[in-house]
Design a protein around this motif. Structure first.
Motif, PDB file in Angstrom:
ATOM      1  N   CYS A 119       0.829  -1.203   0.000  1.00 20.90           N
ATOM      2  CA  CYS A 119       0.000   0.000   0.000  1.00 20.90           C
ATOM      3  C   CYS A 119       0.862   1.252   0.000  1.00 20.90           C
ATOM      4  O   CYS A 119       0.578   2.222  -0.722  1.00 20.90           O
ATOM      5  CB  CYS A 119      -0.923  -0.007   1.222  1.00 20.90           C
ATOM      6  SG  CYS A 119      -2.243  -1.248   1.144  1.00 20.90           S
ATOM      7  N   CYS A 176      -4.808  -3.347   1.158  1.00 26.21           N
ATOM      8  CA  CYS A 176      -4.850  -3.537  -0.292  1.00 26.21           C
ATOM      9  C   CYS A 176      -6.273  -3.639  -0.854  1.00 26.21           C
ATOM     10  O   CYS A 176      -6.463  -4.081  -1.989  1.00 26.21           O
ATOM     11  CB  CYS A 176      -4.057  -4.779  -0.720  1.00 26.21           C
ATOM     12  SG  CYS A 176      -2.261  -4.539  -0.611  1.00 26.21           S
ATOM     13  N   ASP A 187      -7.282   1.161  -4.007  1.00 20.95           N
ATOM     14  CA  ASP A 187      -6.200   1.377  -4.962  1.00 20.95           C
ATOM     15  C   ASP A 187      -5.537   2.734  -4.712  1.00 20.95           C
ATOM     16  O   ASP A 187      -6.028   3.766  -5.173  1.00 20.95           O
ATOM     17  CB  ASP A 187      -6.771   1.318  -6.389  1.00 20.95           C
ATOM     18  CG  ASP A 187      -5.680   1.408  -7.443  1.00 20.95           C
ATOM     19  OD1 ASP A 187      -4.491   1.423  -7.068  1.00 20.95           O
ATOM     20  OD2 ASP A 187      -6.036   1.474  -8.640  1.00 20.95           O
ATOM     21  N   LYS A 235     -11.544  -4.026  -3.556  1.00 20.34           N
ATOM     22  CA  LYS A 235     -11.054  -5.372  -3.847  1.00 20.34           C
ATOM     23  C   LYS A 235     -10.993  -6.175  -2.545  1.00 20.34           C
ATOM     24  O   LYS A 235     -10.952  -5.604  -1.452  1.00 20.34           O
ATOM     25  CB  LYS A 235      -9.663  -5.297  -4.469  1.00 20.34           C
ATOM     26  CG  LYS A 235      -9.597  -4.542  -5.790  1.00 20.34           C
ATOM     27  CD  LYS A 235      -8.178  -4.517  -6.330  1.00 20.34           C
ATOM     28  CE  LYS A 235      -7.242  -3.715  -5.441  1.00 20.34           C
ATOM     29  NZ  LYS A 235      -5.871  -3.609  -5.997  1.00 20.34           N
TER      30      LYS A 235
END
Length: 417
Positions: A49, A119, A122, A228
């Motif tokens: 990240c 994560c 984005d 995600k």
């Protein structure tokens, strides 16, 4: 100020080097953007990240920094984040909100974009947030439902019940059109959010930020963002029912007009109208039904007045404690909400009910204190007793408010002594 850790690392995208984290902040070191990540045992994902965020800053040519607000990690997350190029802030107070408050306080950027270090968001694509912040929006929310939620990224219960319901309540209560009230990635002007006086240490911090921003009238924008599946390989810190209830509880307590005021006003109106209708001449066949109905109308009035009183007290306590800003109506109504005005109103209502009751006793005396007709006697006694109860409620509530204000002012003087 929270303790900070870090190592000097060249910032290729700005052409400067990070300052020693122990060095005092200098005006010439001011940055445009801080990318902030709360962290608690995120060893599997935090470095990725941080690298994605640094890559975004370099690609966009933004003078900025990445800050990881560590909340007591024991898996080496701090070292990994520092090695990847982040400035690490140690926040001893536990909780999602506590970590973010510590990071916001330590941020050097004029803007802050916060997001989880797992994560799921984005960090390499923050252009829309920066564009809105530069355009004047003081708070920019991500919207996962507009941007796309990958399969397995959000539990079905959260996706189709929890988030939609809580977001709907948030929009209704705080008159904002935000579609995703609890999105974990959002950007804001550091000084604007710092001025909101955020106090929550838990997950409800996310709700508090949006609610206070809406109440303060600052400009809020929304941009699509993707979600995600997180890469931590372990259960998330979020607990569905516990944290969902904490969010809902915060929204209800933060907006007492929906929890107390509106239900109270409806009950008072129903009681007053019902009492008025039931005072019309009665037919003998309807006596029993009407007297029981009147009793329920009286109960509605008493409960309604109590709820309205609680709404005012809750809002006032929130203002005193700094949790919510003072609304204009409360400022205008302050003369009418003084201790003296409350006592006078309550005593007046009680006196009317008492005089009415004395009149009923005198009327009974003129009849020789003989047997009473229950329905006719209660038809007058119920409104009289209701006024006495409401009057005493007003007096008690006013004295209670006075005691709280005295305790608050005394405590404040001691803290500033």
């Amino acid at each position: 100020m929270h303790a900070a850790e870090g190592a000097a690392r060249p910032l290729l995208f700005t052409g400067i080097a990070t300052q020693d984290v122990a060095a005092p902040f200098r005006a010439q070191d001011a940055l445009e953007l801080t990318i902030l990540m709360p962290c608690l045992n995120e060893a599997k994902t935090v470095a990725a990240c941080v690298e994605a965020a640094l890559g975004f800053l370099e690609r966009a040519g933004i003078r900025g920094e990445v800050v990881v607000a560590d909340n007591g990690s024991t898996d080496g997350s701090r070292e990994l984040a520092r090695s990847a190029g982040a400035r690490v802030i140690a926040v001893p107070d536990r909780g999602y909100g506590a970590a973010l408050k510590g990071g916001i306080e330590a941020a050097r950027g004029a803007y802050v974009i916060m997001g989880d270090a797992d994560c799921s968001y984005d960090f390499s694509n923050l252009d829309a947030f920066v564009e809105q912040l530069r355009g004047g929006a003081r708070l920019v929310m991500g919207n996962r439902f507009r941007g796309g939620i990958a399969e397995g990224a959000m539990p079905l219960l959260h996706r189709y019940l929890g988030n939609p319901v809580l977001s709907f309540i948030g929009r209704l209560f705080f008159r904002t059109d935000i579609g995703d009230f609890h999105c974990g990635i959002r950007g804001f002007h550091q000084e604007s959010v710092a001025a909101l006086g955020l106090v929550s240490n838990g997950m409800e911090f996310a709700s508090e930020m949006v609610a206070k921003a809406a109440l303060a009238g600052i400009s809020i924008a929304e941009v699509p963002t993707t979600l995600k599946p997180d890469g931590r390989g372990r259960p998330p810190h979020l607990r569905t029912w516990r944290d969902g209830w904490r969010h809902l509880k915060f929204l209800l307590l933060f907006c007492p007009r929906w929890l107390f005021l509106y239900p109270g006003v409806m009950l008072v109106l129903a009681g007053v109208v019902g009492m008025g209708v039931l005072q019309r001449p009665w037919s003998s066949d309807a006596h029993d039904l009407r007297i029981h109905t009147m009793l329920y109308m009286a109960g509605a009035m008493v409960l309604g007045v109590q709820l309205v009183q609680l709404a005012v007290l809750t809002k006032w306590l929130g203002v005193l404690s700094g949790i919510v800003p003072q609304p204009p109506w409360l400022r205008r109504a302050q003369p009418a909400l003084s201790l003296e005005a409350g006592l006078l109103l309550g005593a007046g209502l009680f006196a009317i009910g008492l005089i009415w009751s004395v009149g009923l006793v005198q009327q009974w005396g003129r009849s020789g204190f003989g047997p009473l007709a229950p329905t006719e006697g209660m038809r007058a006694a119920i409104p009289a007793v209701t006024l006495m109860i409401i009057g005493m409620q007003a007096v008690a509530g006013t004295l209670f408010a006075g005691a709280i204000e005295l305790a608050w002012r005394t405590g404040r003087q001691k803290r500033h002594a």
